[in-house]
Scaffold this motif. Sequence first.
Motif, PDB file in Angstrom:
ATOM      1  N   TYR A 220       0.828  -1.208   0.000  1.00 42.59           N
ATOM      2  CA  TYR A 220       0.000   0.000   0.000  1.00 42.59           C
ATOM      3  C   TYR A 220       0.861   1.256   0.000  1.00 42.59           C
ATOM      4  O   TYR A 220       1.829   1.342   0.757  1.00 42.59           O
ATOM      5  N   TRP A 221       0.489   2.243  -0.795  1.00 43.62           N
ATOM      6  CA  TRP A 221       1.234   3.505  -0.816  1.00 43.62           C
ATOM      7  C   TRP A 221       0.355   4.650  -1.286  1.00 43.62           C
ATOM      8  O   TRP A 221      -0.318   4.541  -2.306  1.00 43.62           O
ATOM      9  N   LEU A 222       0.360   5.734  -0.545  1.00 49.10           N
ATOM     10  CA  LEU A 222      -0.410   6.908  -0.930  1.00 49.10           C
ATOM     11  C   LEU A 222       0.256   8.176  -0.416  1.00 49.10           C
ATOM     12  O   LEU A 222       0.682   8.239   0.741  1.00 49.10           O
ATOM     13  N   ASP A 223       0.364   9.190  -1.290  1.00 52.49           N
ATOM     14  CA  ASP A 223       0.831  10.526  -0.891  1.00 52.49           C
ATOM     15  C   ASP A 223      -0.420  11.340  -0.585  1.00 52.49           C
ATOM     16  O   ASP A 223      -1.310  11.445  -1.418  1.00 52.49           O
ATOM     17  N   LEU A 224      -0.475  11.904   0.621  1.00 51.98           N
ATOM     18  CA  LEU A 224      -1.706  12.561   1.067  1.00 51.98           C
ATOM     19  C   LEU A 224      -1.781  14.035   0.694  1.00 51.98           C
ATOM     20  O   LEU A 224      -2.539  14.788   1.295  1.00 51.98           O
ATOM     21  N   GLY A 225      -1.018  14.440  -0.280  1.00 53.38           N
ATOM     22  CA  GLY A 225      -0.906  15.851  -0.610  1.00 53.38           C
ATOM     23  C   GLY A 225      -2.176  16.489  -1.150  1.00 53.38           C
ATOM     24  O   GLY A 225      -2.354  17.698  -1.047  1.00 53.38           O
ATOM     25  N   ARG A 226      -3.065  15.719  -1.745  1.00 49.18           N
ATOM     26  CA  ARG A 226      -4.288  16.281  -2.315  1.00 49.18           C
ATOM     27  C   ARG A 226      -5.504  15.819  -1.508  1.00 49.18           C
ATOM     28  O   ARG A 226      -5.480  14.734  -0.934  1.00 49.18           O
TER      29      ARG A 226
END
Length: 359
Positions: A220-226
């Motif tokens: 699992y991988w997610l950038d929470l920038g948006r």
Amino acid sequence: MTEAVLLVGGRGTRLRPLTLHTPKPMVPAAGVPFLAHQLARARAAGVDHVVLATSYLAEVFEPYFGDGSAHGLRLTYVTEDVPLGTGGAIRAAADALEAGPGDDVLVFNGDILSGLDVRALLRRHERAQAEVTLHLTRVADPRAFGLVPTDADGRVLAFTEKPRRPEEIVTDQINAGCYVFRREVIDTIPTGRPVSVERETFPGLLAAGALLHGVVDASYWLDLGRPASFVQASADLVRGVVRSPAVPGEPGEHLVLPGAHVEPGARLRGGTVVGAGARVAAGAEVEGSVVLDGARIEEGARVRASMVGAGARVGPRTVLDGAVLGDRADVGADNELRDGARVWCGTAIPDAAIRFSAA
Ligand code: GDD
Ligand code: MG
């Protein structure tokens, strides 16, 4: 001892208005500031000392996290008065590390939720005898990230941050925002001026012939920038799609914090979290969303994949889909806000004022 630097000094501009008064890592996801999940995951991986590299709204971290003992770690705070960029922040934070020559130091971007096995990354770094080891992940559209092509042995061949030209897009492997640095490498980063680790340090090390090792990982991988990815991450944490020891509850379709009031007949699903003191009225439907403390969702409202700021109100029958309401925003009845719509903190929208229409 395992030590880590956590980069939490960015301005979080893409998450505005929620980041106008709260730095991105302090915005709640699944009931606690997002940073609490990262600290809990670091702790679970054996990290016992974390240096928080703060800059934007630096003063809000310490009152919440203190010396870290409540989170099972030791925390040290380092603040750049002027933001020094990712590399400059790592360099400044390193002064607070206890690691000496020959030791390895973990570095994490402060806005990544991942299922990476950090212990395995440390082992791979050791085995590769690299100067720096980078966690890489594959994404469908790499343009908003740092591109990191590797050879068959995992040796990093190039580092191209946010490529502009089509011919630069040579791989779907991107920098996933977690590194293992050999301590001495950090000491080579210049002090006293902004340095981007992505645009300056990594390309510079490669040009000098240093061994940078990439570990491609499919967890699992997610950038929470948006906003869309922030609500997705919160929902995935609530549902247990990705595990964090800091989620204050068991995995499920919703998480209702103590002091929230959900009337019978309200429907919560898709990993929705409802904050303390928030109210959800009968006949309202909230799916895959973050409802912060003290917010109100009124009768018949439908809220999907949205963030409702602290103390904000969603009026009767109003529809939110992919929207962000700042703290204390007040949206009247019968409105429809979709696809990235944002309402600034404290702004009031009258009844039936906004109707979404597709083109
Ligand atoms: N202390 C401090 N000082 N921290 C900073 C500064 C600074 O001047 N600038 C940025 N940060 C922190 C941010 O708070 C964030 O946690 C992290 O550094 C990365 O900054 P972002 O602004 O989120 O960068 P990005 O998402 O555009 O790109 C980065 O992350 C991608 C993965 O999500 C890069 O590292 C890319 O290469 C990478 O692919
Ligand atoms: Mg980011």
